[in-house]
Design an enzyme around this catalytic site. Sequence first.
Site, mmCIF file in Angstrom:
data_model
loop_
_atom_site.group_PDB
_atom_site.id
_atom_site.type_symbol
_atom_site.label_atom_id
_atom_site.label_comp_id
_atom_site.label_asym_id
_atom_site.label_seq_id
_atom_site.Cartn_x
_atom_site.Cartn_y
_atom_site.Cartn_z
ATOM 1 N N SER A 1 -31.941 -12.727 44.854
ATOM 2 C CA SER A 1 -31.982 -11.858 43.682
ATOM 3 C C SER A 1 -32.168 -10.388 44.102
ATOM 4 O O SER A 1 -31.319 -9.839 44.793
ATOM 5 C CB SER A 1 -33.090 -12.330 42.736
ATOM 6 O OG SER A 1 -33.035 -11.659 41.496
ATOM 7 N N ASP B 1 -34.000 12.502 39.442
ATOM 8 C CA ASP B 1 -33.764 12.991 40.809
ATOM 9 C C ASP B 1 -33.893 11.885 41.849
ATOM 10 O O ASP B 1 -34.295 12.122 42.983
ATOM 11 C CB ASP B 1 -34.740 14.123 41.134
ATOM 12 C CG ASP B 1 -36.204 13.711 41.007
ATOM 13 O OD1 ASP B 1 -36.475 12.631 40.432
ATOM 14 O OD2 ASP B 1 -37.079 14.466 41.467
ATOM 15 N N HIS C 1 -29.974 -19.015 38.311
ATOM 16 C CA HIS C 1 -30.439 -17.950 39.188
ATOM 17 C C HIS C 1 -31.426 -18.437 40.255
ATOM 18 O O HIS C 1 -31.621 -17.784 41.271
ATOM 19 C CB HIS C 1 -31.085 -16.851 38.345
ATOM 20 C CG HIS C 1 -31.313 -15.578 39.087
ATOM 21 N ND1 HIS C 1 -30.309 -14.694 39.413
ATOM 22 C CD2 HIS C 1 -32.458 -15.033 39.584
ATOM 23 C CE1 HIS C 1 -30.809 -13.664 40.057
ATOM 24 N NE2 HIS C 1 -32.104 -13.834 40.192
#
Length: 468
Positions: A170, A389, A442
């Site tokens: 993952s 940023d 998953h």
Amino acid sequence: MRSSTRTLLRGLAVTDHVVDVPLRWDLGERGGPGRPVPASGPVPAADPGPTLQVLAREVVDVRREGEDLPLLLFLQGGPGGKSPRPVPGQGWLARATRTHRVVLLDQRGTGRSTRVDASRAAELGAGTPEGDAALAEHLRHHRADAVVADAEHVRHAVYGGRRWESLGQSYGGFVTLTYLSRASHGLAACYVTGGLAGLTATADDVYAATYPRVLDRNARHLARFPGDAGLLDALADRLDAEDVRLPSGDRLTTRRLQSLGIALGRGDGSDDLHWLLDEAFRDGPSHDGHGSAPDGPLAPSFLAAVEERTSHADGPLYVVLHESIYAQGPLLGQGPTAWAAQRLLPPELEPSARHLGLLGEMTYPWQLEETAALRPFRGATELLHAADDWGPLYEPEVLAANDVPVAALAYHDDLYVDVDISLATARALGRCDVWVTNEWQHDGLRASGGAVLDRLLASVAERGGPLA
């Protein structure tokens, strides 16, 4: 500085290596965000400022402890998750230790590495503007680029600079892509399960792709367990009307109830959720046996289970840093993530909707208000979601020219990592062999025992094996 301790489990030798690393690799000459890590390892500044400890737990079959086995670095999912604790004879680790010396890395901020939790937030003064700013600055240095620099430092300090293979589950796959971008010279082969991140995908892109899967998974669950629709609606009506408290003292809100839907991304998650809801009311789902809305008290065991599953006490970084794993800043024309999951929430998943829908793995600003373990992070998390940023995490040109063999698994119905985004990344990554399946969800690496890892290892072996 480093230290090591050895423990014997049944059939396994476990050695804990603890190394010191700087909080900020970007204060050094090389190895900081946006810059490659040299083959000689990251270089901290002469005065690196605050330092952290990182745990690398080595696990090997005790019968092969003295052999020169290849190294396999495990990169855990998350963000904010610690590595699994070794249990002899179980799961993918049993398969891995047949052929490898496995290194379980507690990524910075987790487990036995210098943890970030409510007490750490308090030490940094969270709750005041200055403290929240200090905490946000601390947290900025817990992304994949710092994890890669830590891993490279461990590889040199503990293993003499030997190349290792990596297994990224993952979010560990996201870290793998950063590793290949910054320090591919440290990698002999990479195995990725459910973790091929979009190289330029924003948080908005990710949630626009995965919310439809959340709605589909809700529909599938209710098709299997139609009675759960009435239970969820009855619970939501109760929580909207009454002040129901969890064992921690937190109020159980409808939104927090919805977050139980993260379980629907696991192979057994739908069954697990159904049986949890089945015992939500002390006196059972209904009184007349015909599906009428229950009106008795909620079961204390249910409230305790909800607390455990939604508190994030063991891993607050999952919520705090979740959207930042998609943030790559102005070089890619990206602005702040600005709580993308909340902004893109479909009407069907609003807490006022009936039938009540369940959420996925997304994170939301209300969690910082309603969850005791997360409240100290409120101010800092808002600053992180407003930041514009961030540095880039991936280098597409470097990845296109990659020569490290990669074997990746993309889950066709993945609730958390969109398969189409994953396949676009696979096409952009050199020497990547991708396997797409709907046999697993998953958690396929864990749920399959050693079957998933076996196939990925074979994929690399059939293409000439790991690099020397």
